[in-house]
Design an enzyme around this catalytic site. Structure first.
Site, PDB file in Angstrom:
ATOM      1  N   ASP A  51      11.154  55.486   8.977  1.00 22.16           N
ATOM      2  CA  ASP A  51      12.347  56.115   8.397  1.00 22.16           C
ATOM      3  C   ASP A  51      12.090  56.574   6.959  1.00 22.16           C
ATOM      4  O   ASP A  51      12.876  57.364   6.413  1.00 22.16           O
ATOM      5  CB  ASP A  51      13.491  55.084   8.329  1.00 22.16           C
ATOM      6  CG  ASP A  51      14.508  55.251   9.447  1.00 22.16           C
ATOM      7  OD1 ASP A  51      14.715  56.390   9.898  1.00 22.16           O
ATOM      8  OD2 ASP A  51      15.096  54.226   9.843  1.00 22.16           O
TER       9      ASP A  51
ATOM     10  N   LYS B 108      16.622  58.149  20.940  1.00 21.28           N
ATOM     11  CA  LYS B 108      15.336  57.853  20.294  1.00 21.28           C
ATOM     12  C   LYS B 108      14.404  57.135  21.280  1.00 21.28           C
ATOM     13  O   LYS B 108      13.229  57.492  21.406  1.00 21.28           O
ATOM     14  CB  LYS B 108      15.558  56.981  19.045  1.00 21.28           C
ATOM     15  CG  LYS B 108      16.152  57.760  17.870  1.00 21.28           C
ATOM     16  CD  LYS B 108      16.639  56.867  16.739  1.00 21.28           C
ATOM     17  CE  LYS B 108      17.316  57.699  15.652  1.00 21.28           C
ATOM     18  NZ  LYS B 108      17.963  56.919  14.589  1.00 21.28           N
TER      19      LYS B 108
ATOM     20  N   GLN C 127      18.546  50.761  13.052  1.00 22.02           N
ATOM     21  CA  GLN C 127      19.614  51.771  12.977  1.00 22.02           C
ATOM     22  C   GLN C 127      20.672  51.364  11.956  1.00 22.02           C
ATOM     23  O   GLN C 127      21.163  50.227  11.968  1.00 22.02           O
ATOM     24  CB  GLN C 127      20.243  51.956  14.369  1.00 22.02           C
ATOM     25  CG  GLN C 127      21.276  53.049  14.461  1.00 22.02           C
ATOM     26  CD  GLN C 127      20.698  54.465  14.333  1.00 22.02           C
ATOM     27  OE1 GLN C 127      19.525  54.701  14.575  1.00 22.02           O
ATOM     28  NE2 GLN C 127      21.532  55.406  13.946  1.00 22.02           N
TER      29      GLN C 127
HETATM   30  N1  GUN Z   1      21.690  56.213  10.823  1.00 25.59           N
HETATM   31  C1  GUN Z   1      21.946  57.528  10.660  1.00 25.59           C
HETATM   32  N2  GUN Z   1      20.803  58.207  10.423  1.00 25.59           N
HETATM   33  C2  GUN Z   1      19.804  57.300  10.443  1.00 25.59           C
HETATM   34  C3  GUN Z   1      18.398  57.397  10.270  1.00 25.59           C
HETATM   35  O1  GUN Z   1      17.816  58.466  10.036  1.00 25.59           O
HETATM   36  N3  GUN Z   1      17.709  56.217  10.365  1.00 25.59           N
HETATM   37  C4  GUN Z   1      18.331  55.026  10.590  1.00 25.59           C
HETATM   38  N4  GUN Z   1      17.565  53.937  10.645  1.00 25.59           N
HETATM   39  N5  GUN Z   1      19.634  54.914  10.755  1.00 25.59           N
HETATM   40  C5  GUN Z   1      20.361  56.046  10.681  1.00 25.59           C
END
Ligand code: GUN
Length: 299
Positions: free
Chosen positions: A120, A53, A97
């Site tokens: 998100d 990311k 995350q």
């Molecule tokens: N962990 C697994 N998928 C995601 C996501 O799309 N966003 C976040 N913040 N954590 C994750």
């Protein structure tokens, strides 16, 4: 044989639009999109996701910061960090995350992020906007948003009256996916572990979305001939045929079987995965555009 939906190619298209949009936003208003990614602890899979990311954000020309915190970080300290990021005008998107360590309440942290920076789409305000159709000012979770884009690439913009079955009812994928399909005028069923005769239900679907986290659970005979199959699962399984201790990634769909029946299908890897990161970049640019009162690109 089904059309293989190339998630990398669709993600590359999205990223090209994001780069162009970010450059034009910088030129017209001087705003550089900024994203903050927060990771707590040492989970290796999370580390890999977060690194990609941050790398992609830099490639898009964004201002990108990463906060890597120790496993034993106190919940109040995490709240304080999110509040600092909320108040930082150079940051337009905040991603914490998940999963967080057990001693931290995920919900409290997510609800601390201001909805305007919740790229998100997990904050109650954004969930409520999605459900009520206020998507012009909402953020939609990246994985379902990316899945929808791939569905539209195959089936076009008019999905009216199609039957959609979403297998999985998570807040991150299953529920928002179902609402996006409903907003697109599909007839939607959400299936889960208690659903009776899941194979028969799945066979009614023109659009079948698998988001359960069970390797190759959806078999070829669950698929309606010609259906569009979106496989959200990413499961690492043992692959002794590749040598001792080797593993490989598979989805929630038995690809070879389903490919013989479906009209179009996403592979794993190279399907939904790359789209998730691309949509995170798109959402961050959207946030920056909104802050500058500039119309964000459409994808
Ligand atoms: N962990 C697994 N998928 C995601 C996501 O799309 N966003 C976040 N913040 N954590 C994750």
């Amino acid at each position: 044989m089904a059309q293989r939906i190339d998630g990398r190619a669709v993600a590359d298209d999205v990223i090209a639009s994001v780069k162009a949009g970010a450059a034009s936003l910088a030129e017209s208003s001087g705003v550089i999109p900024g994203i903050a990614v927060v990771i707590v602890g040492e989970d290796p899979a999370s580390q890999v996701y977060v690194a990609s990311k941050s790398r992609m954000a830099k490639e898009c020309g964004f201002h990108s910061v990463q906060h890597t915190l120790p496993e034993d970080t106190a919940e109040d300290d995490l709240v304080a960090l999110v509040e600092t990021l909320n108040a930082d005008a150079s940051i337009h998107g905040i991603l914490v995350q998940l999963p967080l360590p057990d001693h931290v309440d995920d919900g409290r942290i997510i609800q601390t992020i201001v909805p305007e920076k919740d790229v998100d789409g997990f904050h109650f305000i954004n969930v409520g906007k999605l459900v009520t159709g206020e998507t012009d000012s909402a953020f939609v979770p990246c994985t379902p948003e990316g899945s929808m884009l791939m569905i539209r690439r195959v089936l076009g913009d008019d999905l009216s009256g199609l039957s959609a079955v979403v297998v999985g009812r998570s807040n991150i994928v299953g529920k928002p996916m179902a609402h996006l399909l409903l907003a697109a005028n599909c007839t939607v069923t959400i299936a889960h572990s208690r659903t009776k005769d899941l194979p028969a239900l799945a066979r009614t679907a023109d659009i079948l979305v698998a988001a359960v986290g069970r390797p190759e659970m959806v078999r070829g005979d669950w698929v309606k001939p010609g259906a569009t199959v979106i496989d959200v699962g990413i499961n690492r399984i043992d692959a002794p045929e590749r040598g001792e201790g080797k593993t490989r990634l598979v989805g929630d769909v038995a690809y070879a079987e389903a490919e013989a029946v479906a009209g179009a299908i996403t592979p794993v890897p190279g399907g939904v995965g790359p789209m998730t990161i691309a949509m995170l970049m798109a959402n961050t640019l959207t946030s920056a555009c909104r802050s500058a009162e500039v119309a964000p690109p459409k994808y």
